[in-house]
Design a protein around this motif. Structure first.
Motif, PDB file in Angstrom:
ATOM      1  N   GLY A  47       0.818  -1.208   0.000  1.00 43.18           N
ATOM      2  CA  GLY A  47       0.000   0.000   0.000  1.00 43.18           C
ATOM      3  C   GLY A  47       0.851   1.257   0.000  1.00 43.18           C
ATOM      4  O   GLY A  47       0.589   2.215  -0.738  1.00 43.18           O
ATOM      5  N   ALA A  48       1.900   1.258   0.824  1.00 42.94           N
ATOM      6  CA  ALA A  48       2.804   2.413   0.860  1.00 42.94           C
ATOM      7  C   ALA A  48       3.538   2.573  -0.470  1.00 42.94           C
ATOM      8  O   ALA A  48       3.737   3.691  -0.958  1.00 42.94           O
ATOM      9  CB  ALA A  48       3.802   2.242   2.001  1.00 42.94           C
ATOM     10  N   PHE A  49       3.911   1.454  -1.067  1.00 43.09           N
ATOM     11  CA  PHE A  49       4.606   1.519  -2.355  1.00 43.09           C
ATOM     12  C   PHE A  49       3.651   2.017  -3.443  1.00 43.09           C
ATOM     13  O   PHE A  49       4.054   2.801  -4.320  1.00 43.09           O
ATOM     14  CB  PHE A  49       5.158   0.141  -2.729  1.00 43.09           C
ATOM     15  N   ALA A  50       2.393   1.578  -3.414  1.00 45.42           N
ATOM     16  CA  ALA A  50       1.407   2.046  -4.389  1.00 45.42           C
ATOM     17  C   ALA A  50       1.208   3.551  -4.278  1.00 45.42           C
ATOM     18  O   ALA A  50       1.108   4.260  -5.292  1.00 45.42           O
ATOM     19  CB  ALA A  50       0.080   1.311  -4.181  1.00 45.42           C
ATOM     20  N   LYS A  51       1.173   4.063  -3.068  1.00 38.52           N
ATOM     21  CA  LYS A  51       1.039   5.514  -2.890  1.00 38.52           C
ATOM     22  C   LYS A  51       2.270   6.236  -3.454  1.00 38.52           C
ATOM     23  O   LYS A  51       2.158   7.262  -4.144  1.00 38.52           O
ATOM     24  CB  LYS A  51       0.861   5.832  -1.407  1.00 38.52           C
TER      25      LYS A  51
ATOM     26  N   PHE B 155       7.342  -3.279  -7.367  1.00 36.64           N
ATOM     27  CA  PHE B 155       7.487  -3.541  -5.940  1.00 36.64           C
ATOM     28  C   PHE B 155       8.472  -4.681  -5.690  1.00 36.64           C
ATOM     29  O   PHE B 155       9.291  -4.628  -4.759  1.00 36.64           O
ATOM     30  CB  PHE B 155       6.115  -3.865  -5.351  1.00 36.64           C
ATOM     31  N   LYS B 156       8.466  -5.711  -6.520  1.00 35.85           N
ATOM     32  CA  LYS B 156       9.292  -6.890  -6.312  1.00 35.85           C
ATOM     33  C   LYS B 156      10.783  -6.583  -6.376  1.00 35.85           C
ATOM     34  O   LYS B 156      11.597  -7.309  -5.796  1.00 35.85           O
ATOM     35  CB  LYS B 156       8.952  -7.966  -7.351  1.00 35.85           C
ATOM     36  N   VAL B 157      11.162  -5.544  -7.078  1.00 33.56           N
ATOM     37  CA  VAL B 157      12.588  -5.222  -7.195  1.00 33.56           C
ATOM     38  C   VAL B 157      12.957  -4.022  -6.325  1.00 33.56           C
ATOM     39  O   VAL B 157      14.022  -3.435  -6.493  1.00 33.56           O
ATOM     40  CB  VAL B 157      12.959  -4.936  -8.666  1.00 33.56           C
TER      41      VAL B 157
ATOM     42  N   SER C 156      12.062  -6.193  -0.003  1.00 31.65           N
ATOM     43  CA  SER C 156      13.006  -6.922   0.855  1.00 31.65           C
ATOM     44  C   SER C 156      12.683  -6.694   2.325  1.00 31.65           C
ATOM     45  O   SER C 156      12.742  -7.632   3.145  1.00 31.65           O
ATOM     46  CB  SER C 156      14.431  -6.465   0.549  1.00 31.65           C
ATOM     47  N   GLU C 157      12.324  -5.458   2.661  1.00 33.16           N
ATOM     48  CA  GLU C 157      11.976  -5.149   4.049  1.00 33.16           C
ATOM     49  C   GLU C 157      10.711  -5.901   4.468  1.00 33.16           C
ATOM     50  O   GLU C 157      10.622  -6.403   5.590  1.00 33.16           O
ATOM     51  CB  GLU C 157      11.766  -3.644   4.195  1.00 33.16           C
ATOM     52  N   MET C 158       9.744  -5.983   3.542  1.00 29.48           N
ATOM     53  CA  MET C 158       8.515  -6.727   3.851  1.00 29.48           C
ATOM     54  C   MET C 158       8.817  -8.192   4.112  1.00 29.48           C
ATOM     55  O   MET C 158       8.289  -8.791   5.063  1.00 29.48           O
ATOM     56  CB  MET C 158       7.532  -6.591   2.691  1.00 29.48           C
ATOM     57  N   ARG C 159       9.643  -8.800   3.275  1.00 30.08           N
ATOM     58  CA  ARG C 159       9.966 -10.211   3.457  1.00 30.08           C
ATOM     59  C   ARG C 159      10.601 -10.447   4.824  1.00 30.08           C
ATOM     60  O   ARG C 159      10.312 -11.440   5.493  1.00 30.08           O
ATOM     61  CB  ARG C 159      10.903 -10.680   2.338  1.00 30.08           C
ATOM     62  N   LYS C 160      11.455  -9.533   5.238  1.00 28.52           N
ATOM     63  CA  LYS C 160      12.088  -9.660   6.550  1.00 28.52           C
ATOM     64  C   LYS C 160      11.036  -9.557   7.650  1.00 28.52           C
ATOM     65  O   LYS C 160      11.039 -10.333   8.606  1.00 28.52           O
ATOM     66  CB  LYS C 160      13.142  -8.569   6.716  1.00 28.52           C
ATOM     67  N   MET C 161      10.121  -8.611   7.488  1.00 30.36           N
ATOM     68  CA  MET C 161       9.069  -8.405   8.491  1.00 30.36           C
ATOM     69  C   MET C 161       8.148  -9.622   8.586  1.00 30.36           C
ATOM     70  O   MET C 161       7.743 -10.040   9.676  1.00 30.36           O
ATOM     71  CB  MET C 161       8.246  -7.160   8.126  1.00 30.36           C
ATOM     72  N   LEU C 162       7.835 -10.205   7.442  1.00 30.86           N
ATOM     73  CA  LEU C 162       6.951 -11.369   7.428  1.00 30.86           C
ATOM     74  C   LEU C 162       7.581 -12.573   8.110  1.00 30.86           C
ATOM     75  O   LEU C 162       6.876 -13.447   8.626  1.00 30.86           O
ATOM     76  CB  LEU C 162       6.564 -11.723   5.991  1.00 30.86           C
ATOM     77  N   ARG C 163       8.900 -12.614   8.103  1.00 24.14           N
ATOM     78  CA  ARG C 163       9.580 -13.751   8.754  1.00 24.14           C
ATOM     79  C   ARG C 163       9.537 -13.638  10.267  1.00 24.14           C
ATOM     80  O   ARG C 163       9.725 -14.617  10.979  1.00 24.14           O
ATOM     81  CB  ARG C 163      11.032 -13.835   8.272  1.00 24.14           C
ATOM     82  N   GLU C 164       9.317 -12.419  10.745  1.00 18.59           N
ATOM     83  CA  GLU C 164       9.264 -12.219  12.186  1.00 18.59           C
ATOM     84  C   GLU C 164       7.871 -12.569  12.709  1.00 18.59           C
ATOM     85  O   GLU C 164       6.893 -12.593  11.981  1.00 18.59           O
ATOM     86  CB  GLU C 164       9.618 -10.767  12.521  1.00 18.59           C
ATOM     87  N   THR C 165       7.791 -12.806  13.990  1.00 18.24           N
ATOM     88  CA  THR C 165       6.520 -13.179  14.596  1.00 18.24           C
ATOM     89  C   THR C 165       5.587 -11.986  14.621  1.00 18.24           C
ATOM     90  O   THR C 165       6.007 -10.875  14.897  1.00 18.24           O
ATOM     91  CB  THR C 165       6.754 -13.662  16.044  1.00 18.24           C
ATOM     92  N   TYR C 166       4.298 -12.241  14.378  1.00 21.30           N
ATOM     93  CA  TYR C 166       3.294 -11.185  14.461  1.00 21.30           C
ATOM     94  C   TYR C 166       3.265 -10.616  15.869  1.00 21.30           C
ATOM     95  O   TYR C 166       3.401 -11.313  16.859  1.00 21.30           O
ATOM     96  CB  TYR C 166       1.903 -11.747  14.138  1.00 21.30           C
TER      97      TYR C 166
END
Length: 599
Positions: A38-42, A137-139, A144-154
């Motif tokens: 969403g932030a990237f789309a904005k 967004f993929k590049v 990359s920051e999102m992938r790192k965040m997703l690996r962490e616990t909610y």
């Protein structure tokens, strides 16, 4: 997850075999993923597609007809129609015309706005996002920051996530505190309950311990107090609710000149209460304790039903069903798949199912409930959701006069006496009260789908646009003078708050008042009754992830255009549109000298 996406109608045909398409769909399902894309789309000026996809997904989850129809109109006006403020270029003219035709028909039959209305639009938006947003967004570093965040616990909400600002109220085993969420700075009301006391209260049926939490989790609606979080400690069961700061309608009566409200205000409040009750009823739930002090007044002038402790089901498959799929241990229990059954099942609810337990407040109880007071359970005929509309009639009468029509009466022969009306009450108001206080529950306005339609069409509600009201796109006739919220916490931590309560308890105990032991833990066997307590609403997750404020900003611009007469909006020329404009133009007066001041 893939199988779910294949069946839910959000993906265009043939893309389910493409890993990148499935990755985008998974990201859109996840609150953390929504935040980053969403932030990237904005940032890349492609946010219209993202916002539209998100709002359509929310629309698909709405389980009741009136609220869903209002949201359908909102999406069309905002994204679909020619000249919309965030018009989507990917919508084909034929699809646009088809949607408009359905919405025109929905004015007469709300059920036509089903979950699939915007499937083609959502699929087109998905493809547009895939090409215009996701590929870039993929590049990006954000990916990359999102992938790192997703690996962490909610992040699971806990006591240290809040500032403890002030005590609001307390009961035998419950305390309510004004808190502020540190991550969002949102001001909320935290309801703290002792687990052992809940177990004792519901000892006859411990499975009912979390009934109120279940109802709050299932009834997201503009005119019902929302639950943002539910979590627990070893000793406490905690719910974090909307903070509504301007008191309740009983306080509004007490503060008004002559101790009564004028008909402009009462019309608006009663209309919003009807929408809240209808939402509960479509979910197979009856409120059972409607009265002015259970209707809160917000600083924006809208009302919200509160105190869901007395809610009961009148159909199978509701959120109070022990086998309900939304009662699992996941804190994200309001996901789309768990809600969508509402649209098909709720509209087939039995109108004849009767409850036999006694619940409510004397003076507001319907005759069919009052008679139960003198009957053994085995011979009770019981009551239906029609009791809520009797209570609505009593509540409306009290708002208009300051007293109940059956003051301090609890016996059937007294309740069924003729209602007396003061000379200042309009003929329309009198007629509506009489028809709500019909002793024959089968004739009572609101008691069936046909009588509900008749209720909304009653002349007392002339000027109310029910569709716009359902999404809060009507200006309230009165906006209270709200005091600024206290910002400085009175307590350094939750432990400091509880220490203050313990000091108060000691003083009360010395005065002879029995108090609860707030350190007592349930047995391991009893802890199982709280295994599904944890909850975070999807709407709250939008706020947590930084999505909501941006969407609200765009929605506010859209709302202003509607209120001031959006070109091309055919409703602006109707009497209801005039009503909206009249109140929009007098908004400043409402703030300065209380437009709709009581008689």
């Amino acid at each position: 997850m893939v199988e779910k996406f294949e069946k839910d109608g959000t993906l265009p045909a043939g893309v389910d075999s493409d890993p990148e398409h499935m990755e985008l769909r998974t990201i859109l399902e996840d609150p953390v993923g929504q935040k980053y894309i969403g932030a990237f789309a904005k940032k890349t000026l492609t946010h219209e597609s993202f916002f539209a996809w998100t709002e359509i997904q929310e629309y698909r989850s709405i389980p009741t007809a009136d609220y869903q129809r209002g949201m359908a109109m909102h999406i069309y006006q905002k994204y679909i129609k020619e000249g919309a403020i965030l018009q989507l270029g990917c919508v084909k003219p034929a699809d646009r015309q088809c949607i408009k035709a359905v919405l025109d028909q929905s004015k007469y039959d709300a059920s036509v706005t089903n979950n699939q209305l915007y499937d083609k639009v959502q699929q087109a938006v998905f493809i547009e996002m895939y090409h215009n947003t996701f590929q870039r967004f993929k590049v990006s570093d954000e990916y990359s920051e999102m992938r790192k965040m997703l690996r962490e616990t909610y992040n699971r909400v806990c006591l240290s996530d809040f500032d403890y600002i002030a005590q609001i109220g307390e009961g035998g085993f419950g305390r309510v505190v004004h808190v502020r969420k540190k991550s969002t700075m949102a001001h909320l009301a935290m309801k703290i309950q002792l687990k052992t006391a809940l177990l004792e209260t519901f000892s006859d049926d411990p499975n009912r311990i979390d009934n109120e939490r279940r109802v709050l989790a299932a009834t997201y609606h503009p005119f019902i107090v929302g639950m943002n979080y539910a979590f627990q400690t070893e000793t406490l069961a905690i719910m974090v609710l909307d903070l509504v700061t301007c008191g309740d309608l009983q306080e509004a009566i007490n503060q008004a000149p002559n101790k009564r409200l004028n008909e402009v205000r009462v019309q608006f409040y009663v209309a919003e209460i009807i929408l809240a009750l209808s939402h509960l009823h479509e979910l197979g739930l009856m409120f059972r304790d409607l009265k002015p002090c259970n209707v809160l007044l917000g600083q924006d002038g809208h009302v919200k039903l509160t105190d869901m402790g007395g809610v009961a089901e009148f159909a199978k498959g509701t959120c109070l069903d022990p086998m309900d799929s939304c009662s699992g241990s996941s804190p994200y229990m309001m996901e789309i798949g768990g809600q969508r059954k509402g649209n098909t099942e709720a509209r087939k609810l039995s109108q004849s199912h009767r409850r036999r337990s006694i619940m409510g407040t004397h003076g507001y109880m319907a005759p069919e409930m009052v008679i139960l007071l003198s009957q053994p359970r085995a011979v009770r005929k019981g009551y239906t959701k029609a009791v809520d509309f009797w209570s609505l009639g009593v509540t409306m009468y009290k708002l208009l006069t300051g007293v109940r029509p059956f003051e301090n009466k609890r016996f059937l022969n007294e309740i069924l006496t003729e209602v007396r009306f003061p000379p200042y009450m309009s003929a329309e108001a009198k007629d509506l009260v009489i028809r709500l206080l019909d002793g024959n529950e089968h004739r009572r306005l609101g008691a069936s789908p046909e009588l509900l339609a008749e209720l909304k069409a009653h002349p007392f509600f002339n000027g109310i646009d029910w569709v716009r009201l359902s999404v809060r796109h009507m200006i309230p006739p009165y906006v209270p003078d709200a005091k600024p919220l206290e910002q400085t916490p009175q307590y350094a931590s939750f432990d400091a708050l509880m220490e203050a309560y313990r000091t108060q308890d000691e003083a009360d105990r010395s005065g002879g008042t029995p108090m609860c032991d707030w350190t007592q833990k349930p047995s391991p066997a009893d802890q199982r009754f709280f295994q599904s307590w944890d909850f975070i609403s999807m709407q709250t997750l939008k706020i947590e992830m930084g999505i909501a404020n941006e969407m609200v900003s765009h929605d506010t611009n859209f709302k202003v255009r509607q209120l001031m007469g959006d070109p091309g909006d055919s409703s602006k020329a109707s009497p209801r549109g005039v009503f909206i404009l009249r109140h929009a133009n007098s908004m400043s007066a409402s703030r300065g000298n209380k437009l709709g001041k009581s008689m």
